[in-house]
Motif scaffolding. Sequence first.
Motif, PDB file in Angstrom:
ATOM      1  N   GLY A   8      -6.644 -38.513  -6.581  1.00  0.00           N
ATOM      2  CA  GLY A   8      -5.114 -38.193  -6.498  1.00  0.00           C
ATOM      3  C   GLY A   8      -4.316 -37.784  -5.400  1.00  0.00           C
ATOM      4  O   GLY A   8      -3.303 -37.153  -5.141  1.00  0.00           O
ATOM      5  N   SER A  17       4.782 -33.479  -3.444  1.00  0.00           N
ATOM      6  CA  SER A  17       3.961 -32.972  -4.536  1.00  0.00           C
ATOM      7  C   SER A  17       2.850 -33.789  -5.033  1.00  0.00           C
ATOM      8  O   SER A  17       3.353 -35.407  -4.365  1.00  0.00           O
ATOM      9  CB  SER A  17       4.625 -32.230  -6.036  1.00  0.00           C
ATOM     10  OG  SER A  17       5.691 -31.656  -5.560  1.00  0.00           O
ATOM     11  N   ARG A  19      -0.716 -34.588  -7.202  1.00  0.00           N
ATOM     12  CA  ARG A  19      -1.365 -33.940  -8.275  1.00  0.00           C
ATOM     13  C   ARG A  19      -2.938 -34.136  -8.218  1.00  0.00           C
ATOM     14  O   ARG A  19      -3.001 -35.512  -8.030  1.00  0.00           O
ATOM     15  CB  ARG A  19      -1.420 -34.369  -9.877  1.00  0.00           C
ATOM     16  CG  ARG A  19      -2.142 -33.195 -11.109  1.00  0.00           C
ATOM     17  CD  ARG A  19      -0.805 -34.142 -11.728  1.00  0.00           C
ATOM     18  NE  ARG A  19      -1.523 -32.806 -13.545  1.00  0.00           N
ATOM     19  CZ  ARG A  19      -1.366 -33.813 -14.295  1.00  0.00           C
ATOM     20  NH1 ARG A  19      -2.261 -34.886 -14.723  1.00  0.00           N
ATOM     21  NH2 ARG A  19      -2.545 -32.712 -15.586  1.00  0.00           N
ATOM     22  N   SER A  21      -7.153 -34.287  -9.503  1.00  0.00           N
ATOM     23  CA  SER A  21      -8.242 -34.097 -11.017  1.00  0.00           C
ATOM     24  C   SER A  21      -9.598 -34.269 -10.381  1.00  0.00           C
ATOM     25  O   SER A  21      -9.770 -35.159  -9.476  1.00  0.00           O
ATOM     26  CB  SER A  21      -7.299 -35.738 -11.745  1.00  0.00           C
ATOM     27  OG  SER A  21      -6.076 -35.448 -12.330  1.00  0.00           O
ATOM     28  N   PHE A  67       1.490 -24.027  -6.103  1.00  0.00           N
ATOM     29  CA  PHE A  67      -0.099 -24.531  -6.484  1.00  0.00           C
ATOM     30  C   PHE A  67      -0.474 -24.451  -7.733  1.00  0.00           C
ATOM     31  O   PHE A  67      -0.414 -23.127  -8.151  1.00  0.00           O
ATOM     32  CB  PHE A  67      -1.111 -24.865  -5.728  1.00  0.00           C
ATOM     33  CG  PHE A  67      -1.213 -25.102  -4.362  1.00  0.00           C
ATOM     34  CD1 PHE A  67      -0.142 -26.012  -3.511  1.00  0.00           C
ATOM     35  CD2 PHE A  67      -2.366 -25.788  -3.315  1.00  0.00           C
ATOM     36  CE1 PHE A  67      -0.052 -26.608  -2.829  1.00  0.00           C
ATOM     37  CE2 PHE A  67      -3.005 -26.499  -2.353  1.00  0.00           C
ATOM     38  CZ  PHE A  67      -0.968 -26.908  -2.151  1.00  0.00           C
ATOM     39  N   TYR A  79      -7.657 -30.324 -13.126  1.00  0.00           N
ATOM     40  CA  TYR A  79      -6.506 -30.566 -12.245  1.00  0.00           C
ATOM     41  C   TYR A  79      -5.679 -29.415 -11.041  1.00  0.00           C
ATOM     42  O   TYR A  79      -5.753 -28.266 -11.402  1.00  0.00           O
ATOM     43  CB  TYR A  79      -5.339 -30.639 -12.841  1.00  0.00           C
ATOM     44  CG  TYR A  79      -5.657 -31.559 -14.439  1.00  0.00           C
ATOM     45  CD1 TYR A  79      -5.892 -30.997 -15.653  1.00  0.00           C
ATOM     46  CD2 TYR A  79      -5.857 -32.749 -14.219  1.00  0.00           C
ATOM     47  CE1 TYR A  79      -6.698 -31.637 -16.648  1.00  0.00           C
ATOM     48  CE2 TYR A  79      -5.945 -33.974 -15.041  1.00  0.00           C
ATOM     49  CZ  TYR A  79      -6.337 -33.284 -16.884  1.00  0.00           C
ATOM     50  OH  TYR A  79      -7.190 -33.939 -17.938  1.00  0.00           O
ATOM     51  N   GLN A  81      -1.562 -29.103  -9.035  1.00  0.00           N
ATOM     52  CA  GLN A  81      -0.761 -29.142  -9.429  1.00  0.00           C
ATOM     53  C   GLN A  81      -0.315 -28.833  -7.771  1.00  0.00           C
ATOM     54  O   GLN A  81      -0.182 -27.459  -7.322  1.00  0.00           O
ATOM     55  CB  GLN A  81      -0.057 -29.003 -10.772  1.00  0.00           C
ATOM     56  CG  GLN A  81       1.884 -29.900 -10.287  1.00  0.00           C
ATOM     57  CD  GLN A  81       1.768 -31.102 -10.382  1.00  0.00           C
ATOM     58  OE1 GLN A  81       1.244 -31.665 -10.956  1.00  0.00           O
ATOM     59  NE2 GLN A  81       2.733 -31.442  -9.307  1.00  0.00           N
ATOM     60  N   ASN A  83       3.011 -28.234  -4.765  1.00  0.00           N
ATOM     61  CA  ASN A  83       3.786 -28.242  -5.170  1.00  0.00           C
ATOM     62  C   ASN A  83       4.346 -27.928  -3.952  1.00  0.00           C
ATOM     63  O   ASN A  83       3.995 -27.275  -3.576  1.00  0.00           O
ATOM     64  CB  ASN A  83       5.262 -27.639  -6.276  1.00  0.00           C
ATOM     65  CG  ASN A  83       4.976 -28.760  -7.190  1.00  0.00           C
ATOM     66  OD1 ASN A  83       4.961 -29.974  -7.475  1.00  0.00           O
ATOM     67  ND2 ASN A  83       5.068 -27.923  -8.452  1.00  0.00           N
TER      68      ASN A  83
END
Length: 122
Positions: A8, A17, A19, A21, A67, A79, A81, A83
Amino acid sequence: QVQLVESGGGLVQAGGSLRLSCAASGSIRSINTMGWYRQASGKQRELVAAMTSGGSTNYADSVKGRFTISRDNAKNTVYLQMNSLKPEDTAVYYCNADRILFIWGPAHHEYWGQGTQVTVSS
Protein backbone atom coordinates in the motif's frame (compact mmCIF):
# COMPACT_ATOMS: atom_id res chain seq x y z
CA GLN A 1 8.04 -18.30 12.45
CA VAL A 2 6.06 -15.30 11.27
CA GLN A 3 6.12 -13.47 7.99
CA LEU A 4 4.70 -9.94 7.83
CA VAL A 5 3.86 -8.77 4.33
CA GLU A 6 3.14 -5.09 3.84
CA SER A 7 1.49 -3.35 0.92
CA GLY A 8 0.00 0.00 0.00
CA GLY A 9 2.91 2.42 0.08
CA GLY A 10 3.67 4.83 -2.71
CA LEU A 11 3.92 8.42 -3.83
CA VAL A 12 1.12 10.86 -3.07
CA GLN A 13 0.68 14.61 -3.06
CA ALA A 14 0.25 16.54 0.16
CA GLY A 15 -3.33 16.32 1.34
CA GLY A 16 -3.83 12.93 -0.25
CA SER A 17 -4.50 9.53 1.27
CA LEU A 18 -2.94 6.09 1.35
CA ARG A 19 -3.93 2.83 3.00
CA LEU A 20 -1.30 0.42 4.23
CA SER A 21 -1.97 -3.25 4.88
CA CYS A 22 0.06 -5.86 6.71
CA ALA A 23 -0.79 -9.55 6.84
CA ALA A 24 0.90 -11.92 9.26
CA SER A 25 1.28 -15.56 8.28
CA GLY A 26 2.57 -18.58 10.16
CA SER A 27 1.43 -20.97 12.85
CA ILE A 28 -0.27 -18.18 14.76
CA ARG A 29 -2.98 -18.59 17.33
CA SER A 30 -3.24 -14.91 18.21
CA ILE A 31 -1.36 -11.62 18.15
CA ASN A 32 -1.76 -9.24 21.06
CA THR A 33 -0.47 -6.04 19.47
CA MET A 34 -0.02 -5.06 15.86
CA GLY A 35 1.16 -1.67 14.79
CA TRP A 36 2.99 0.59 12.44
CA TYR A 37 6.29 2.36 12.91
CA ARG A 38 8.11 4.67 10.55
CA GLN A 39 11.65 5.75 9.95
CA ALA A 40 12.48 8.87 8.01
CA SER A 41 15.90 9.34 6.48
CA GLY A 42 18.44 10.20 9.17
CA LYS A 43 15.95 9.74 12.01
CA GLN A 44 15.13 7.05 14.52
CA ARG A 45 12.26 4.65 14.04
CA GLU A 46 9.14 5.89 15.80
CA LEU A 47 5.72 4.54 16.67
CA VAL A 48 2.93 5.72 14.39
CA ALA A 49 0.00 3.68 15.71
CA ALA A 50 -0.65 0.40 17.45
CA MET A 51 -3.72 -1.63 18.27
CA THR A 52 -4.33 -4.52 20.63
CA SER A 53 -6.52 -7.48 19.81
CA GLY A 54 -9.05 -6.04 22.22
CA GLY A 55 -9.28 -2.80 20.27
CA SER A 56 -7.18 -0.42 22.36
CA THR A 57 -5.23 2.03 20.23
CA ASN A 58 -2.21 4.27 20.64
CA TYR A 59 -1.25 7.01 18.20
CA ALA A 60 1.69 9.35 17.83
CA ASP A 61 0.59 12.93 18.51
CA SER A 62 1.71 13.93 15.02
CA VAL A 63 -0.83 11.66 13.32
CA LYS A 64 -3.83 11.93 15.63
CA GLY A 65 -6.94 12.92 13.72
CA ARG A 66 -5.35 12.04 10.37
CA PHE A 67 -4.42 8.35 10.61
CA THR A 68 -6.64 5.46 11.66
CA ILE A 69 -5.44 1.98 12.58
CA SER A 70 -7.69 -1.05 12.32
CA ARG A 71 -7.37 -4.82 12.51
CA ASP A 72 -8.96 -8.00 11.31
CA ASN A 73 -8.00 -10.44 14.07
CA ALA A 74 -9.32 -13.44 12.19
CA LYS A 75 -6.98 -12.65 9.29
CA ASN A 76 -4.06 -11.43 11.45
CA THR A 77 -4.07 -8.28 9.37
CA VAL A 78 -3.57 -4.67 10.37
CA TYR A 79 -4.38 -1.58 8.33
CA LEU A 80 -3.35 2.04 8.48
CA GLN A 81 -5.57 4.59 6.78
CA MET A 82 -3.58 7.76 6.26
CA ASN A 83 -5.44 10.93 5.34
CA SER A 84 -4.35 14.55 4.96
CA LEU A 85 -0.81 13.41 4.35
CA LYS A 86 2.01 15.88 4.83
CA PRO A 87 5.56 15.91 3.44
CA GLU A 88 6.82 15.21 6.96
CA ASP A 89 4.99 11.86 6.84
CA THR A 90 7.52 10.70 4.25
CA ALA A 91 9.28 7.63 5.62
CA VAL A 92 9.61 3.88 5.39
CA TYR A 93 6.69 2.39 7.26
CA TYR A 94 7.20 -0.89 9.10
CA CYS A 95 4.59 -3.30 10.36
CA ASN A 96 5.15 -4.76 13.82
CA ALA A 97 3.61 -7.74 15.58
CA ASP A 98 4.23 -8.23 19.27
CA ARG A 99 3.22 -10.77 21.91
CA ILE A 100 2.37 -13.49 19.42
CA LEU A 101 0.95 -16.78 20.60
CA PHE A 102 1.88 -19.63 18.29
CA ILE A 103 0.04 -22.93 18.27
CA TRP A 104 2.92 -24.36 20.29
CA GLY A 105 3.42 -21.45 22.70
CA PRO A 106 4.37 -17.78 23.00
CA ALA A 107 6.90 -16.04 20.78
CA HIS A 108 10.15 -14.89 22.35
CA HIS A 109 10.45 -11.68 20.40
CA GLU A 110 8.51 -9.26 18.23
CA TYR A 111 8.43 -9.42 14.46
CA TRP A 112 8.88 -6.77 11.78
CA GLY A 113 7.87 -6.43 8.17
CA GLN A 114 10.30 -5.47 5.43
CA GLY A 115 9.01 -1.90 5.21
CA THR A 116 7.10 0.04 2.60
CA GLN A 117 8.05 3.49 1.34
CA VAL A 118 5.59 6.35 1.69
CA THR A 119 6.56 9.56 -0.05
CA VAL A 120 4.46 12.72 0.22
CA SER A 121 5.29 15.49 -2.22
CA SER A 122 4.59 19.14 -1.49
